[in-house]
Design an enzyme around this catalytic site. Structure first.
Site, short mmCIF file in Angstrom:
data_model
loop_
_atom_site.label_atom_id
_atom_site.label_comp_id
_atom_site.label_asym_id
_atom_site.label_seq_id
_atom_site.Cartn_x
_atom_site.Cartn_y
_atom_site.Cartn_z
N GLN A 255 0.86 -1.15 -0.03
CA GLN A 255 0.06 -0.01 -0.10
C GLN A 255 1.07 1.40 0.01
O GLN A 255 0.80 2.23 -0.73
CB GLN A 255 -0.87 0.11 1.14
CG GLN A 255 -2.13 0.99 1.13
CD GLN A 255 -3.02 0.68 0.10
OE1 GLN A 255 -3.12 -0.40 -0.44
NE2 GLN A 255 -3.22 1.83 -0.66
N HIS A 258 2.33 2.95 -3.10
CA HIS A 258 1.22 3.73 -4.28
C HIS A 258 1.78 5.22 -4.02
O HIS A 258 1.88 5.87 -5.31
CB HIS A 258 -0.24 3.57 -3.86
CG HIS A 258 -0.82 2.47 -4.34
ND1 HIS A 258 -0.92 2.33 -5.55
CD2 HIS A 258 -1.42 1.41 -3.81
CE1 HIS A 258 -1.52 1.10 -5.82
NE2 HIS A 258 -1.92 0.45 -4.88
N GLU A 322 -10.26 1.64 2.91
CA GLU A 322 -10.46 1.04 1.53
C GLU A 322 -10.14 -0.19 1.33
O GLU A 322 -11.37 -1.06 0.97
CB GLU A 322 -9.65 2.06 0.49
CG GLU A 322 -9.51 1.65 -1.00
CD GLU A 322 -8.55 2.16 -1.79
OE1 GLU A 322 -7.71 2.41 -1.01
OE2 GLU A 322 -8.81 2.18 -2.90
N HIS A 323 -9.00 -0.50 1.96
CA HIS A 323 -9.04 -2.23 1.98
C HIS A 323 -8.70 -2.68 3.15
O HIS A 323 -7.97 -2.02 4.18
CB HIS A 323 -7.34 -2.29 1.20
CG HIS A 323 -7.52 -1.93 -0.21
ND1 HIS A 323 -7.01 -0.65 -0.62
CD2 HIS A 323 -7.87 -2.60 -1.47
CE1 HIS A 323 -6.91 -0.65 -1.86
NE2 HIS A 323 -7.54 -1.55 -2.40
N ASP A 356 -6.14 -6.14 -6.33
CA ASP A 356 -5.83 -4.93 -7.16
C ASP A 356 -5.70 -5.56 -8.55
O ASP A 356 -5.61 -4.83 -9.39
CB ASP A 356 -4.30 -4.49 -6.68
CG ASP A 356 -4.42 -3.55 -5.76
OD1 ASP A 356 -5.50 -3.31 -5.34
OD2 ASP A 356 -3.28 -3.55 -4.96
N HIS A 415 -53.23 15.51 -7.68
CA HIS A 415 -53.03 14.17 -7.47
C HIS A 415 -54.28 13.28 -6.99
O HIS A 415 -54.25 12.23 -7.74
CB HIS A 415 -51.78 14.15 -6.35
CG HIS A 415 -50.47 14.43 -6.68
ND1 HIS A 415 -50.18 15.82 -6.86
CD2 HIS A 415 -49.43 13.74 -6.75
CE1 HIS A 415 -49.10 16.14 -7.22
NE2 HIS A 415 -48.43 14.79 -7.21
#
Lengths: 429, 429
Positions: A255, A258, A322-323, A356, A415
């Site tokens: 991670q 990145h 996220e993960h 991934d 209506h």
């Protein structure tokens, strides 16, 4: 690496806070790019490509010949790997396409939902140091499965003035034939509003730098949907004493590489594991080609010791990563308590990099705490669920009186009248 | 009423254009309200309630006793109507809760998606002339079905300093017990950031005036999800010669009475139908209590004659109306061609007001052309779909090499290493 032993609950909100990236200073220049693309179309795209990419792009659309010839430029083993990944992504995303049965809510009243593909979608794939061909698969395959009529892809040229052949190959494999060589905020503007060459789309997908992200936010407020709000990538690993520290370290580092703003968190109930993982990181980090990036990101990483795994997962639910990697002796017990995350990797062999690339799940996931309220990209992201209702004369007899009473109570006489006029006509038959 | 016979295709984009409501002038005051609520919490809420609603609210939370006592204040026939509507909404929305099966993508690689409810959601119900209790049902029932732990409702006090009992009753019926008497942008700010009394939520749902809409847009960019971008309500009716003009007129007027900015469109292949509907509107309009509003909205309405029903539905797909009524002799033929809309009403007895109240479909739908890329609110809106993957030693052997090759090609060595280290450990066993 910030190591915190037994952080008390009241400190969790602070620990969960992500760095705030203020892109408001970009707003003026991004707005200017968008304005110019709307006003001048392709001409502006060519000028921005010359300015930012230093490429005098003769034409914007990539020729079929160029796409075809990319195939032979991709090494054999990479081609096979991409095909395996594409097959797994396809299997999992096809299973998400679920036809729903009609429901009779009252006698004579049938309701249903139908999956209807978005007509036109645009995928953005950034340039930069690494060609993100895996993201092509993650976006183009669900688009194809959903049945979108038009799927276009924008990506900037590399330094050689060309698009990386692996991106072209992955696009072609996923059924995309319309590829435009343009990047940055100008590509987002082109897909949002259309130019002479690039068609306007209904929804824009894909990652990008701060300019791209800001452009997506801006065009979203004028009618184009976007996949997800963006933020730096994140992983949280829950590990107990059964976890191999070298596996955990490798997941955290994958991670961290990145980008310097990647968010890396370890939550464990075992102090020895915590120490061993830190030692492992030091020894693995040195061997990485992107060690400068990974080291910067590791500076902000959190190593948290909790009293038990229950606290680890509670913290994770508050963090909403996220993960989430669960590397414990009984990973499904922990997994069953997960509330907020994008994607979960269950068990010792389920490394984050599998998701991934090749396990089949999507890697476009909510970051920055958005996992509390957003799901990752899936086949659903390329589909609208349109509701239908058919009401027979029996049906309007059954529910009409309720509609009349409710409409009147809301002060909406017209209506009510739409029902009354129908009930009257039925009575007169 | 603008009547256009056989509009050529190149004029369609202009005909599809909605009036642009520029709320940027509100931004400063809405930002100020949000800032004050974040800084001062309940104190700011009380001050704004005094300023805007002219009510010195002693406490913000509605007491259980008050909620209970509302039951007896709702007339019997209205209570029964609400119960019928709630049952139909519940049936249809419960059918949307679909459990998905795990998928084995490669041997030893299992992927799945799990429905996980949003933890905390906030519903906003506006005040004003009519109490929108139907929207309480449309939002609270799917939230309950999804299984959200905390569902709160904010709504402003009426002129008598109280919340309309029908709103309290509908909330209680739908399982909401946490109701706060606060409206406007200040209510949105309170749910987005939390105050001493009102908890922070993960997603905010519900309609509102321009202040509320702008506030939802602003808080969305700071991490809180919202249901849908807002816009004035819309209906497009496709009718052929088989349609009863009085039905069509009633449907158009029921949309027109919502507000002077409501969008009303008729698309027909029959000139006589077009004329008859216009005549009917004139005669029905006069009898409506809200005729001033409806007349204003009818001023901007479009009456379009096309060569055939195919053109009618093509235009509708380009317009992407919130509601689409299909009143033709073979309505399902037309319905099968629908691409962009929120909800479809199929056949002569399927009036739009049925979907507003009691058929079972949701009435919170995409307006302003957003139906091209958004779905209406459904049980899905209260759920995250979290993906899980479990990879065995066999699984990582099968897909590991592909991950290694792809990660290397993307220049992400640490991603590769997370696989290599696992494969090595398996080989060493």
């Amino acid at each position: 690496m910030k190591t915190i032993l037994y952080p008390p609950g009241e400190t969790w909100p602070t620990l969960c806070r992500r760095p705030v990236s203020d892109t408001s200073s970009l707003t003026a220049s991004v707005n200017d790019i968008i304005y110019r693309v709307r006003a001048e179309g392709d001409k502006a795209l060519r000028e921005f490509t010359l300015k930012f990419d230093k490429i005098a792009a003769a034409g914007l659309k990539v020729s079929e010949r160029e796409i075809e010839s990319a195939v032979s430029l991709v090494p054999d083993d990479l081609r096979k790997a991409i095909i395996l990944a594409a097959e797994n992504i396809e299997k999992f995303h096809r299973s998400q396409l679920i036809k729903e049965e009609p429901v009779i809510t009252s006698a004579g009243v049938t309701c249903m939902r139908k999956n209807v593909p978005l007509e036109k979608v645009g995928l953005y794939i950034p340039g930069g140091s690494a060609p993100l061909f895996s993201t092509v698969l993650m976006l183009a395959i669900p688009a194809k499965i959903a049945g979108c009529e038009k799927v276009i892809l924008c990506t900037p040229p590399g330094k050689d003035g060309k698009i990386n052949p692996v991106i072209l190959y992955s696009a072609r494999l996923s059924g995309i034939t319309e590829i435009y060589m343009v990047g940055g905020a100008q590509a987002i503007a082109a897909m949002a509003y259309g130019t002479e060459t690039i068609p306007r789309v209904d929804k824009i997908f894909g990652p990008g730098n701060q300019f791209v992200t800001r452009a997506k936010e801006i065009v979203q407020s004028s009618g184009v949907a976007i996949d997800l709000p963006a933020g730096p990538s994140e992983v949280l690993v829950i590990a107990d004493s059964s976890a191999d520290p070298s596996f955990v370290a490798a997941d955290l580092l994958s991670q961290a590489e990145h980008g310097p703003d990647s968010q890396v968190v370890l939550a464990t109930d075992n102090e020895k594991t915590l120490r061993s993982v830190k030692d492992e990181i030091k020894s693995q980090l040195d061997k990485l080609p992107r060690k400068d990036i990974a080291a910067k990101s590791m500076n902000n990483s959190l190593f948290l010791l909790f009293n038990n795994l229950q606290d680890c997962v509670s913290f994770s639910n508050e963090y909403a990563p996220e993960h989430l990697v669960i590397n414990t002796s009984e990973p499904w017990t922990v997994a069953g308590q997960v509330k907020n995350t994008g994607s979960v990797f269950v068990g010792r062999y389920s490394c984050e990099s599998a998701g991934d690339y090749a396990s089949g799940t999507n890697h476009t996931l909510p970051t920055n705490g958005y996992a509390r309220s957003y799901s990752g990209v899936s086949t659903d992201s390329f589909i609208k669920k349109i509701t239908f209702q058919e009401i027979s004369s029996e049906g309007i007899r059954n529910i009409g009186p309720a509609i009349q009473v409710m409409a009147e109570a809301e002060g909406l006489e017209a209506h009510k009248n739409a029902v009354s006029i129908r009930l009257k006509s039925i009575d007169n038959v």
